[in-house]
Design a protein around this motif. Structure first.
Motif, PDB file in Angstrom:
ATOM      1  N   THR A 117       0.643  -2.049   4.462  1.00  0.00           N
ATOM      2  CA  THR A 117       0.193  -3.461   4.190  1.00  0.00           C
ATOM      3  C   THR A 117       1.186  -4.076   3.205  1.00  0.00           C
ATOM      4  N   TRP A 126      -6.805  -3.918   3.716  1.00  0.00           N
ATOM      5  CA  TRP A 126      -5.531  -3.742   3.398  1.00  0.00           C
ATOM      6  C   TRP A 126      -5.288  -2.174   3.617  1.00  0.00           C
ATOM      7  N   CYS A 127      -5.721  -1.212   3.389  1.00  0.00           N
ATOM      8  CA  CYS A 127      -5.511   0.243   3.568  1.00  0.00           C
ATOM      9  C   CYS A 127      -5.925   0.719   4.810  1.00  0.00           C
ATOM     10  N   GLN A 132      -3.046   2.563   7.133  1.00  0.00           N
ATOM     11  CA  GLN A 132      -3.029   3.907   6.742  1.00  0.00           C
ATOM     12  C   GLN A 132      -3.286   4.968   7.428  1.00  0.00           C
ATOM     13  N   THR A 182       0.806  -1.322   0.051  1.00  0.00           N
ATOM     14  CA  THR A 182      -0.142   0.002  -0.223  1.00  0.00           C
ATOM     15  C   THR A 182       0.731   1.206  -0.012  1.00  0.00           C
ATOM     16  N   ASP A 183       2.222   1.044   0.030  1.00  0.00           N
ATOM     17  CA  ASP A 183       3.257   2.129   0.098  1.00  0.00           C
ATOM     18  C   ASP A 183       4.367   1.582  -0.026  1.00  0.00           C
ATOM     19  N   LEU A 205       0.635   0.259  -4.400  1.00  0.00           N
ATOM     20  CA  LEU A 205      -0.904   0.648  -4.825  1.00  0.00           C
ATOM     21  C   LEU A 205      -0.939   2.115  -5.565  1.00  0.00           C
ATOM     22  N   TRP A 250      -0.837  -0.996 -11.459  1.00  0.00           N
ATOM     23  CA  TRP A 250       0.061  -0.472 -10.333  1.00  0.00           C
ATOM     24  C   TRP A 250       1.229  -0.027 -10.453  1.00  0.00           C
ATOM     25  N   GLY A 284      -9.728   1.340  -1.446  1.00  0.00           N
ATOM     26  CA  GLY A 284      -9.450   1.987  -0.136  1.00  0.00           C
ATOM     27  C   GLY A 284     -10.097   1.728   0.981  1.00  0.00           C
TER      28      GLY A 284
END
Length: 430
Positions: A252, A242-243, A246, A180-181, A221, A211, A238
């Motif tokens: 994640t 998974w998100c 954040q 996710t990042d 992502l 992605w 979002g």
């Protein structure tokens, strides 16, 4: 013991670990499934930093429970090799099975793949994957709230993990990681682990087709507003579990390892004719889906109703547009003014999806037909089984699949999770 552990074996092993390390490990119930089954979390360590590991989010992906125990034993043993695995600095919280109801319907996968040379034929006859709205990680995207999902959200809000790792596997292909990042320090060790274990790094994937791809097998992502770069059906990603980390500055990592590997998944060479290949694959998934649906049409009158039978719900969901959704997304690529550049590995990844979608449905329908008392069921079962067998054989031969020993799957997944935790923790520490 080179096989997957059952949900019951994972839970028993977790209790034994707690008894061996009473001052370091503890087990608690964090939720209850729709059918009343416990959702348990094993915590190891007492450090202020929290890692959250989610095992068995998909019931047809059995490696996660075995990986979860490997991680727990490593930390409980006092691995101080890095702050991420030092129980005095980092607490590892491991949800042993997020979807116990689905796992109960997939019971048999562990035995079916415990032979010296497991086959797709054995696997798909025992595997079960629920509809998207009944997958705990994915249900919020479908505007569905499940008790399993709510339990995971509650754990995330309680722990505020700097890293959540979701343990997944894929039937065939290679290994890859979705984030996710970005974790800039992860790609190098990840690739080294895969090389050492002889598992190809998959250079393309259906889920993360658009992605960011900062390194081979690593997908990040895109921003929430970049909906055109998400796979069909994931536009509201979002909202997924998974998100959720954040909210607290966490990341994640979804770590995928293959059950059967193909070297074609790691071929970076440009595909010579991607547009005809995409059209052929779109036709393949549609045709396979049509053939399964034709049998389903003949059997609907005597099969259990979808309201009470999860497998029947999956069959109806797939028949009601899923095959077309997948095929249409690939056909859209062929209509771009400038064709999307695709390596052979990406075509291979889509080929796997095109073959597995009808096989998942056929495996479920064969089980329902086998149990059906109607006199028409045996003939339908015979015809579908012939088709199913030929598809499995073609899948294995066309992609030159080879079984990846369970210990290698677990080793790659656990090493990757530890490397991701080390990278994420260093990024957060001053």
């Amino acid at each position: 013991m080179d096989r997957y552990l059952t949900v019951e074996e994972v839970a028993d092993s977790a209790r034994q670990l707690v008894s061996r390390h009473p001052g370091t490990a503890r087990l608690r119930r964090v939720g209850t499934s729709r059918a009343g089954r416990p959702i348990e979390m094993l915590s190891v360590g007492h450090g202020p930093h929290h890692v959250l590991v989610v095992a068995r989010p998909h019931p047809d992906e059995p490696v996660g429970g075995t990986t979860a125990l490997a991680l727990a034993n490593r930390v409980a043993g006092g691995d101080g090799g890095s702050p991420a695995t030092d129980p005095a600095r980092t607490t590892w919280n491991i949800v042993l099975c997020l979807d116990p109801d689905g796992a109960a319907l997939s019971k048999g996968v562990e035995t079916a793949t415990a032979t010296p040379a497991p086959t797709l034929h054995d696997y798909y006859r025992t595997a079960f994957r629920p509809i998207a709205a009944e997958q705990p990680e994915w249900a919020p995207i479908e505007s569905r709230q499940l008790p399993e999902t709510q339990a995971l959200f509650a754990v995330i809000d309680e722990l505020r993990p700097f890293l959540q790792c979701s343990l997944h596997s894929v039937e065939a292909g290679g290994t890859w990681v979705q984030l996710t990042d970005a974790l800039p320090e992860l790609p190098s060790p990840f690739r080294a682990f895969a090389t050492e274990l002889g598992i190809p790094v998959q250079l393309g994937t259906f889920d993360a087709l658009y992605w960011e791809n900062p390194a081979p097998g690593i997908h990040v992502l895109p921003p929430p507003h970049s909906t055109a770069r998400l796979a069909p059906g994931s536009e509201n990603i979002g909202l997924s579990t998974w998100c959720a980390p954040q909210r607290y500055g966490g990341i994640t990592a979804i770590v995928e390892v293959p059950m059967w590997a193909t070297d074609m998944a790691g071929d970076p060479a440009p595909h010579p004719e991607p547009v005809p290949a995409l059209r052929e694959l779109a036709g393949l998934v549609r045709d396979g889906g049509r053939q399964v649906t034709t049998v389903l049409d003949k059997a609907r009158a005597f099969l259990p109703p979808p309201e009470t039978d999860a497998s029947r719900r999956v069959l109806e969901w797939m028949a009601d547009g899923l095959y077309d959704l997948v095929a249409t997304s690939w056909e859209q690529l062929t209509r771009r003014p400038t064709p999307y550049p695709l390596p052979k590995a990406q075509i291979c990844a889509l080929d796997i999806v095109a073959r597995r979608q009808p096989l998942r449905a056929a495996g479920l329908l064969l089980r329902l037909l086998h149990a059906a008392p109607d006199p028409a069921a045996p003939a339908l079962h015979h015809d579908l089984n012939d088709l199913y067998t030929s598809w499995c054989t073609s899948f294995e031969s066309a992609l030159r699949l080879r079984w990846v020993p369970v210990h290698a799957q677990v080793e790659l997944q656990s090493r990757t999770v530890v490397a991701a935790a080390a990278s994420a923790l260093r990024a957060q520490m001053p």
